[in-house]
Design a protein around this motif. Sequence first.
Motif, PDB file in Angstrom:
ATOM      1  N   PRO A  57       0.823  -1.210   0.000  1.00 51.95           N
ATOM      2  CA  PRO A  57       0.000   0.000   0.000  1.00 51.95           C
ATOM      3  C   PRO A  57       0.860   1.264   0.000  1.00 51.95           C
ATOM      4  CG  PRO A  57      -0.211  -1.183   2.081  1.00 51.95           C
ATOM      5  CD  PRO A  57       0.611  -2.022   1.173  1.00 51.95           C
ATOM      6  N   VAL A  58       0.469   2.246  -0.808  1.00 52.49           N
ATOM      7  CA  VAL A  58       1.247   3.472  -0.965  1.00 52.49           C
ATOM      8  C   VAL A  58       1.183   4.329   0.291  1.00 52.49           C
ATOM      9  CG1 VAL A  58       1.493   5.571  -2.349  1.00 52.49           C
ATOM     10  CG2 VAL A  58       0.910   3.421  -3.449  1.00 52.49           C
ATOM     11  N   GLY A  59       0.078   4.296   1.019  1.00 51.67           N
ATOM     12  CA  GLY A  59      -0.079   5.120   2.209  1.00 51.67           C
ATOM     13  C   GLY A  59       1.005   4.877   3.243  1.00 51.67           C
ATOM     14  N   MET A  60       1.549   3.666   3.249  1.00 53.08           N
ATOM     15  CA  MET A  60       2.587   3.323   4.207  1.00 53.08           C
ATOM     16  C   MET A  60       3.884   4.084   3.901  1.00 53.08           C
ATOM     17  SD  MET A  60       3.889  -0.494   5.188  1.00 53.08           S
ATOM     18  CE  MET A  60       4.754  -0.869   3.704  1.00 53.08           C
ATOM     19  N   TRP A  61       4.110   4.452   2.648  1.00 58.98           N
ATOM     20  CA  TRP A  61       5.368   5.071   2.233  1.00 58.98           C
ATOM     21  C   TRP A  61       5.286   6.590   2.156  1.00 58.98           C
ATOM     22  CZ3 TRP A  61       9.153   1.629   2.235  1.00 58.98           C
ATOM     23  CH2 TRP A  61       8.832   0.301   2.033  1.00 58.98           C
ATOM     24  N   GLU A  62       4.076   7.156   2.194  1.00 62.17           N
ATOM     25  CA  GLU A  62       3.923   8.601   2.003  1.00 62.17           C
ATOM     26  C   GLU A  62       4.529   9.382   3.160  1.00 62.17           C
ATOM     27  OE1 GLU A  62      -0.203   9.346   1.431  1.00 62.17           O
ATOM     28  OE2 GLU A  62      -0.159   8.695  -0.650  1.00 62.17           O
ATOM     29  N   GLU A  63       5.163  10.472   2.839  1.00 60.59           N
ATOM     30  CA  GLU A  63       5.747  11.430   3.777  1.00 60.59           C
ATOM     31  C   GLU A  63       6.648  10.773   4.820  1.00 60.59           C
ATOM     32  OE1 GLU A  63       3.143  14.369   5.306  1.00 60.59           O
ATOM     33  OE2 GLU A  63       1.946  14.417   3.475  1.00 60.59           O
ATOM     34  N   GLY A  64       7.310   9.718   4.451  1.00 67.48           N
ATOM     35  CA  GLY A  64       8.298   9.095   5.324  1.00 67.48           C
ATOM     36  C   GLY A  64       7.729   8.383   6.535  1.00 67.48           C
ATOM     37  N   GLY A  65       6.471   8.030   6.527  1.00 67.99           N
ATOM     38  CA  GLY A  65       5.864   7.355   7.673  1.00 67.99           C
ATOM     39  C   GLY A  65       6.572   6.063   8.028  1.00 67.99           C
ATOM     40  N   PHE A  66       6.900   5.309   7.024  1.00 59.82           N
ATOM     41  CA  PHE A  66       7.592   4.031   7.242  1.00 59.82           C
ATOM     42  C   PHE A  66       8.987   4.278   7.820  1.00 59.82           C
ATOM     43  CE2 PHE A  66      10.325   0.612   5.643  1.00 59.82           C
ATOM     44  CZ  PHE A  66       9.712  -0.451   6.283  1.00 59.82           C
ATOM     45  N   LEU A  67       9.680   5.278   7.278  1.00 63.45           N
ATOM     46  CA  LEU A  67      11.026   5.595   7.754  1.00 63.45           C
ATOM     47  C   LEU A  67      10.999   6.029   9.220  1.00 63.45           C
ATOM     48  CD1 LEU A  67      14.021   5.964   7.173  1.00 63.45           C
ATOM     49  CD2 LEU A  67      13.508   8.277   6.392  1.00 63.45           C
ATOM     50  N   TRP A  68      10.011   6.850   9.582  1.00 64.09           N
ATOM     51  CA  TRP A  68       9.902   7.278  10.970  1.00 64.09           C
ATOM     52  C   TRP A  68       9.656   6.088  11.893  1.00 64.09           C
ATOM     53  CZ3 TRP A  68      11.886  11.434  12.694  1.00 64.09           C
ATOM     54  CH2 TRP A  68      11.949  12.576  11.909  1.00 64.09           C
ATOM     55  N   ALA A  69       8.823   5.182  11.474  1.00 67.39           N
ATOM     56  CA  ALA A  69       8.543   3.999  12.297  1.00 67.39           C
ATOM     57  C   ALA A  69       9.808   3.162  12.489  1.00 67.39           C
ATOM     58  CB  ALA A  69       7.439   3.160  11.666  1.00 67.39           C
ATOM     59  N   VAL A  70      10.577   3.013  11.421  1.00 64.01           N
ATOM     60  CA  VAL A  70      11.828   2.244  11.517  1.00 64.01           C
ATOM     61  C   VAL A  70      12.812   2.953  12.436  1.00 64.01           C
ATOM     62  CG1 VAL A  70      13.848   1.492  10.211  1.00 64.01           C
ATOM     63  CG2 VAL A  70      11.566   1.092   9.303  1.00 64.01           C
ATOM     64  N   LEU A  71      12.968   4.261  12.291  1.00 66.30           N
ATOM     65  CA  LEU A  71      13.908   5.002  13.137  1.00 66.30           C
ATOM     66  C   LEU A  71      13.507   4.937  14.609  1.00 66.30           C
ATOM     67  CD1 LEU A  71      14.636   8.166  10.973  1.00 66.30           C
ATOM     68  CD2 LEU A  71      16.193   6.301  11.530  1.00 66.30           C
ATOM     69  N   ILE A  72      12.238   5.065  14.890  1.00 66.99           N
ATOM     70  CA  ILE A  72      11.790   4.992  16.278  1.00 66.99           C
ATOM     71  C   ILE A  72      12.013   3.580  16.834  1.00 66.99           C
ATOM     72  CG2 ILE A  72       9.725   5.045  17.743  1.00 66.99           C
ATOM     73  CD1 ILE A  72       8.756   7.374  15.918  1.00 66.99           C
ATOM     74  N   GLY A  73      11.711   2.567  16.037  1.00 68.73           N
ATOM     75  CA  GLY A  73      11.928   1.189  16.478  1.00 68.73           C
ATOM     76  C   GLY A  73      13.391   0.888  16.753  1.00 68.73           C
ATOM     77  N   VAL A  74      14.281   1.345  15.882  1.00 67.60           N
ATOM     78  CA  VAL A  74      15.718   1.123  16.080  1.00 67.60           C
ATOM     79  C   VAL A  74      16.193   1.880  17.315  1.00 67.60           C
ATOM     80  CG1 VAL A  74      17.989   1.554  15.095  1.00 67.60           C
ATOM     81  CG2 VAL A  74      16.188   0.603  13.678  1.00 67.60           C
ATOM     82  N   GLY A  75      15.705   3.098  17.506  1.00 61.66           N
ATOM     83  CA  GLY A  75      16.088   3.871  18.688  1.00 61.66           C
ATOM     84  C   GLY A  75      15.682   3.185  19.976  1.00 61.66           C
ATOM     85  N   VAL A  76      14.465   2.658  20.015  1.00 69.21           N
ATOM     86  CA  VAL A  76      13.993   1.948  21.200  1.00 69.21           C
ATOM     87  C   VAL A  76      14.826   0.682  21.423  1.00 69.21           C
ATOM     88  CG1 VAL A  76      12.052   0.631  22.142  1.00 69.21           C
ATOM     89  CG2 VAL A  76      11.664   2.886  21.129  1.00 69.21           C
TER      90      VAL A  76
END
Length: 100
Positions: free
Chosen positions: A67-86
């Motif tokens: 789904p494209v909504g997952m990739w819009e405006e870096g949403g996926f990237l933010w989720a990955v960065l937050i997960g790696v930080g935690v």
Amino acid sequence: MTDYSEFPTTPTAWQEQQLRDWQTVTPLSTEDPEPPARRRKADLTALVPGAFFAVLAIVLMAGADLPVGMWEEGGFLWAVLIGVGVALLMSEVRKARRRR
């Protein structure tokens, strides 16, 4: 002087004994004993993102339609960065507990 002989010289008995003596290594009495072998744990901080990246790469190379909504405006990237930080934070907390 350079030896141009066709065949190498044969070592004498005392040279062979000296070679055996030099190859034998004995620990000194002042040396620390080897620490007992500990079983290493898997580094989850590296394993989880690595496995996720491998699965994502295989899915994208296979041509799956995500789904494209997952990739819009870096949403996926933010989720990955937050997960790696935690994950990094939790690994540091565990290390601090082990040191006590």
